[in-house]
Scaffold this active site. Structure first.
Site, PDB file in Angstrom:
ATOM      1  CD  GLU A   9     -15.957  26.690  54.824  1.00 37.28           C
ATOM      2  OE1 GLU A   9     -15.371  27.541  54.139  1.00 37.28           O
ATOM      3  OE2 GLU A   9     -17.197  26.494  54.771  1.00 37.28           O
TER       4      GLU A   9
ATOM      5  CG  HIS B  83     -19.048  32.981  37.121  1.00 34.59           C
ATOM      6  ND1 HIS B  83     -18.875  32.834  35.754  1.00 34.59           N
ATOM      7  CD2 HIS B  83     -18.514  31.878  37.684  1.00 34.59           C
ATOM      8  CE1 HIS B  83     -18.266  31.680  35.505  1.00 34.59           C
ATOM      9  NE2 HIS B  83     -18.038  31.082  36.655  1.00 34.59           N
TER      10      HIS B  83
END
Ligand code: FAD
Length: 506
Positions: A39, A439
């Site tokens: 990450e 989104h």
């Protein structure tokens, strides 16, 4: 300084809910597999990946949000959709915007396209709405989608009753249903929004993030490790197979090669294609069919309601800016998805001598489907770099006449919904700047066959590169209006099961 392994069975790029899904399903189904998750952002919450709203101390919560904002940390942010009305280009807390490349000349662009860089990704900051896709939102060639969605509910800890004791939630749903439900199938009627949240015994809300998806089972898996502040700069490919990743340890700047049998890139809908591009994996559909859900918001106020009891106010959830969420499902006839949230405060100032009854302000949001276009895309530069040293992005994005038509219909519909609920606040609904939905989809889209219009197959494996999987909203090939994370997690479950069964035979 991170102590990376020389090799693992599976390398996962990105620690958002879809990367976490791969780690969880592999832990459950291939318990002897070694898994390393990389990450780029820092760990900002405990357990790693936890939603920052669960941090009770306001100062610590703000600090966690700031640390998630990558290169944008320190910039002004906005707290609520209402505040976006200022017209300024600002990110939501916990996210950052593209500094440039978000709008080409003469195009609409995605002015507020946003990212989160932290363990847990955007799901450390999300609203947790987990509706199921319906009608044309569904992917026709995934036969087991309902079972996958059930399993996605399990991983995300989805519930529908967390706000049942909050004031006026049934009243809001009854009023919405009166104008929406006629002629609709039961699944498409107004209902409680499924949410990734649960209530602890002491009444506090616990919002799900990647920590819930990973669960104790993954955290206690000795074969699983999570490395934060670790940027994957490219995927290694040998003889048409994924062979590992190159990782830059941000604490030292040193690069390391980690061999892997399988690589999963779950680095969000814009950075997953970026990693593939940087690795020389450039199928024609990479970055294309980019789509975002245009969003219209409005608010209404319930009138003639008695103030709620003390216990109802407490039940609305401390540390929450909302006290109940209702769902107006998408249908092909009404191609928008309604997220109706009871707010603790009005999104626009109200008169001082007009006190607000808690729970009586209703924020309405409609997300619209996009008319998918091949030319809507994110491109990557071969010469310019972004602040992480990855290929710089340039977004090309336009609304078509059909998109404008759907937006007009959504604006009319939201006024009707606001009037049904109560007294509209403000003269007109507000159309959010493009990118505000958070989104983004389509950029690594899934296809049934390798037809040049998709990046991966139904199991999320990239066409032509065996052992390389992509995950996240970019994989969704349909035009959806509903919040996409549940669907992306469901698709990730399918891919992870495929890897687990393959690992059993090597
Ligand atoms: P992400 O969560 O974005 O995680 C990707 C991770 O990859 C990031 O942490 C990133 O730092 C890391 N990464 C990127 N590049 C690299 C690299 N090269 N190397 C290493 N790591 C890398 N969705 C819903 O469905 N419902 C909602 O109600 C909802 N509300 C939202 C509200 C807010 C305020 C926000 C910010 C988002 C919301 N979303 C919602 C969106 C939702 O959070 C995302 O759909 C979801 O987090 C996507 O999961 P992911 O795993 O694909 O990607």
């Amino acid at each position: 300084m991170n102590a990376y392994p020389a090799s693992v069975d599976v390398a996962i790029v990105g620690s958002g809910p879809t990367g976490a899904t791969y780690a969880r399903i592999l832990t459950e189904r291939a318990p002897h597999a070694t898994i390393a998750m990389f990450e780029v952002g820092p760990t900002v919450s405990q357990p790693p990946g936890a939603h920052v709203k669960n941090i009770e101390d306001a100062e610590q919560r703000t600090h966690a949000q700031r640390r998630s904002e990558g290169p944008g940390a320190g910039s002004a942010t906005v707290n609520s959709p209402g505040a976006v009305r200022s017209g300024e280009r600002r990110a939501r807390p916990g996210t950052y915007l593209l500094a440039d490349g978000f709008q080409a000349d003469g195009e609409d662009g995605l002015p507020v396209v946003a990212f989160s860089s932290n363990v847990g990704g955007m799901a450390a900051h999300w609203t947790g709405a987990c509706p199921r896709p319906g009608g044309s939102e569904r992917i026709g060639f995934i036969p087991d989608m309902d079972e996958l969605l059930d399993d996605a509910d399990r991983l995300l800890g989805v519930t529908t009753d967390a706000f049942d004791a909050a004031p006026f939630t049934s009243l809001v749903r009854e009023r919405l249903a009166a104008v929406v439900d006629e002629g609709r199938d039961e699944a498409a009627r107004v209902q409680r929004m499924p949410l990734a949240v649960h209530r602890r015994e002491d009444g506090r809300l616990v919002w799900s993030g990647s920590d819930v998806v990973l669960g104790d089972v993954t955290r206690s898996n000795p074969g699983f490790s999570l490395f934060d502040e670790s940027l994957v700069t490219r995927v290694l490919v040998e003889d048409g197979r994924a062979a590992g990743v190159v990782v830059r340890d941000l604490s030292t700047g040193d690069e390391h090669e980690i061999r892997a049998r399988v690589v999963v890139v779950a680095a969000d809908a814009l950075r997953t294609p970026q990693v593939l591009w940087a690795s020389g994996i450039r199928p024609a559909a990479l970055g294309r069919m980019l789509n975002d859900q245009s969003q219209v918001v409005y608010a209404a106020r319930l009138r003639d309601v008695d103030p709620p009891r003390e216990d109802q106010i407490a039940a609305s959830g401390a540390l929450s800016e909302q006290s109940g969420v209702s769902w107006v499902p998408f249908t092909d006839d009404m191609p928008f998805h309604g997220q109706i949230m009871q707010l603790d405060a009005s999104p626009v100032p109200l008169a001082d001598d007009d006190p607000v009854v808690p729970g009586s302000i209703v924020g309405l949001g409609l997300f619209c489907v996009k008319d998918l276009q091949w030319d809507d895309r994110v491109e990557f530069s071969d010469s310019e770099l972004d602040s992480y040293g990855m290929p710089a992005m340039r977004v090309h994005y336009r609304l078509t006449d059909r998109d404008h038509d759907v937006l007009d219909r959504a604006r009319a519909q939201i006024v009707e919904l606001a009037r049904a609920v109560g007294e509209p606040i403000g003269e007109h609904p507000f159309t959010m700047p493009l990118g505000a939905s958070l989104h983004y989809q389509g950029t690594t889209r899934m296809g049934e066959t390798e037809d040049g219009r998709s990046v991966c197959g139904p199991d999320s494996e990239v066409w032509g590169v065996s052992g390389l999987f992509v995950a996240g909203n970019g994989v969704i090939p349909t035009s959806t209006a509903c919040n996409p994370t549940l669907t992306s997690v469901a698709l990730a479950i399918r891919g992870a099961r495929r890897i687990a069964s393959a690992l059993a035979y090597v």
